[in-house]
Design an enzyme around this catalytic site. Structure first.
Site, PDB file in Angstrom:
ATOM      1  CB  SER A   1      -3.346  -2.807   7.716  1.00  0.00           C
ATOM      2  OG  SER A   1      -3.267  -2.176   8.831  1.00  0.00           O
TER       3      SER A   1
ATOM      4  CD  GLN B   1      -1.350   9.301  13.385  1.00  0.00           C
ATOM      5  OE1 GLN B   1      -0.725  10.374  12.959  1.00  0.00           O
ATOM      6  NE2 GLN B   1      -2.019   8.346  12.657  1.00  0.00           N
TER       7      GLN B   1
ATOM      8  CE  LYS C   1      -5.310   0.012   5.855  1.00  0.00           C
ATOM      9  NZ  LYS C   1      -5.808   0.526   7.122  1.00  0.00           N
ATOM     10  CG  ASP C   2      -5.926   5.218   6.804  1.00  0.00           C
ATOM     11  OD1 ASP C   2      -6.277   4.555   7.925  1.00  0.00           O
ATOM     12  OD2 ASP C   2      -4.748   4.834   6.343  1.00  0.00           O
TER      13      ASP C   2
ATOM     14  N   GLY D   1       0.889  -1.326  -0.202  1.00  0.00           N
ATOM     15  CA  GLY D   1       0.121  -0.085  -0.049  1.00  0.00           C
ATOM     16  C   GLY D   1       0.918   1.387   0.170  1.00  0.00           C
ATOM     17  CG  HIS D   2       3.159   2.441   3.516  1.00  0.00           C
ATOM     18  ND1 HIS D   2       3.088   1.199   4.257  1.00  0.00           N
ATOM     19  CD2 HIS D   2       2.636   3.157   4.130  1.00  0.00           C
ATOM     20  CE1 HIS D   2       2.551   1.478   5.485  1.00  0.00           C
ATOM     21  NE2 HIS D   2       2.259   2.730   5.392  1.00  0.00           N
TER      22      HIS D   2
HETATM   23  O1  PAF Z   1      -1.882   7.237   7.533  1.00  0.00           O
HETATM   24  C1  PAF Z   1      -0.838   7.452   8.325  1.00  0.00           C
HETATM   25  O2  PAF Z   1       0.083   6.789   8.231  1.00  0.00           O
HETATM   26  C2  PAF Z   1      -0.655   8.686   9.209  1.00  0.00           C
HETATM   27  O3  PAF Z   1      -1.929   8.885   9.757  1.00  0.00           O
HETATM   28  C3  PAF Z   1      -0.055   9.867   8.724  1.00  0.00           C
HETATM   29  C4  PAF Z   1      -0.986  10.610   7.628  1.00  0.00           C
HETATM   30  C5  PAF Z   1       1.268   9.669   8.272  1.00  0.00           C
HETATM   31  C6  PAF Z   1       0.082  10.990   9.794  1.00  0.00           C
HETATM   32  O4  PAF Z   1       0.676  10.802  10.822  1.00  0.00           O
END
Ligand code: PAF
Length: 283
Positions: A186, A61, A150-151, A36-37
């Site tokens: 994920s 977060q 996905k997010d 995904g990345h």
């Molecule tokens: O999706 C993520 O990995 C994180 O929420 C992000 C956007 C890098 C912010 O820390």
């Protein structure tokens, strides 16, 4: 690929690239790279002259009982993968580079953060995301930033942040990348043992069942959600949420007449997983 750790180093590299007239793409990440990345990096690489990937496990977060301490971290592996994708800069700041002593600012995006993960993880989660993304945009000043669909809620939060603060950044949402059996990729999938890994496939199967119901003509949200719920029940997966919402503003929808976001979150074994499909009700 250069690995930079300070804001000053990144700013200098960006300034030099701007002198050349280079466009800049940013891929914000918390590391533990998977396909995904890599798909985000490829999209950024294809569209921009200079690509910056940030790798920062953002403490603000994570909720108090969440997995900040155990979140997978392997900088050397991530750096090798980013390098293989032709990334120019991997920005790996320490926590106090991003949040120095006395840091006192939080960005809160209201509305779209009140529901789904905002409700189940608490307001701190998206405040942390919005704040760190705003900082990354201020540090890198990218033309475009790439996020995974996905997010889906995170994408909407970032779009709202960009719109409300007039930030000159294009927000690009890239498609969800899935394992062959449909499980959304994920970083948290590594928490799944064999039994949980098998049950985790229920999330995408549930969303697909709902898609199928909508494809067969169902418009009533209750009917569509029931099709998804039946698959989760059969797999013994009790969702934190399973909801149909407007794909743009996350208002709850009773009927699927336009694009609707069907989103699910569930604890499966040791992992909290999320997934979503967009239902095209207008089609
Ligand atoms: O999706 C993520 O990995 C994180 O929420 C992000 C956007 C890098 C912010 O820390």
């Amino acid at each position: 690929m250069r690995i930079l750790r300070t804001i000053d180093e990144v700013r200098s590299a960006i300034a030099a690239a701007r002198v050349n007239g280079d466009s800049i793409g940013l891929v914000p990440t918390m590391g533990a790279f998977h396909e995904g990345h890599l798909s985000l990096m490829r999209a950024a690489r294809a569209a921009h002259d200079l690509v910056v990937v940030s790798l920062f496990v953002n403490p603000t977060q994570f909720g108090q009982n969440e997995d900040l301490g155990s979140y997978p971290r392997d900088e050397a592996r991530d750096a090798a993968l980013a390098d293989a994708e032709g990334i120019d800069i991997l920005f790996v700041p320490a926590a106090d580079e991003i949040y120095p002593d006395g840091f006192a600012t939080t960005i809160h995006v209201s509305g779209v953060t009140d529901v789904l993960c905002g409700a189940s993880r608490g307001p701190r989660h998206f405040d942390g995301v919005a704040t760190v993304v705003a900082k990354l945009f201020a540090i890198v000043a990218p033309d475009a930033a790439f996020f995974g669909q996905k997010d889906a809620q995170q994408v909407l939060v970032v779009r709202r942040l960009v719109r409300d603060l007039n930030l000159p950044v294009e927000v690009v949402a890239c498609p969800i990348v899935r394992e062959p059996d449909g499980l959304a990729m994920s970083s948290r999938n590594i928490y799944l043992d064999a039994d949980a890994r098998e049950r985790a496939t229920a999330l995408n199967r549930a969303l697909t069942a709902a898609d199928d119901a909508a494809g067969a003509g169902a418009r009533d949200a209750g009917e569509i959600l029931a099709a998804a719920r039946a698959i989760l029940d059969a797999a013994g997966v009790d969702p934190e949420y399973l909801e149909l919402r407007d794909a743009d503003d996350l208002r709850e929808v009773a009927r699927v007449d336009g694009d609707a976001l069907l989103a699910v979150a569930a604890r499966v074994g040791a992992a909290r997983l999320i997934d979503n499909h967009i239902l095209r009700g207008g089609a």
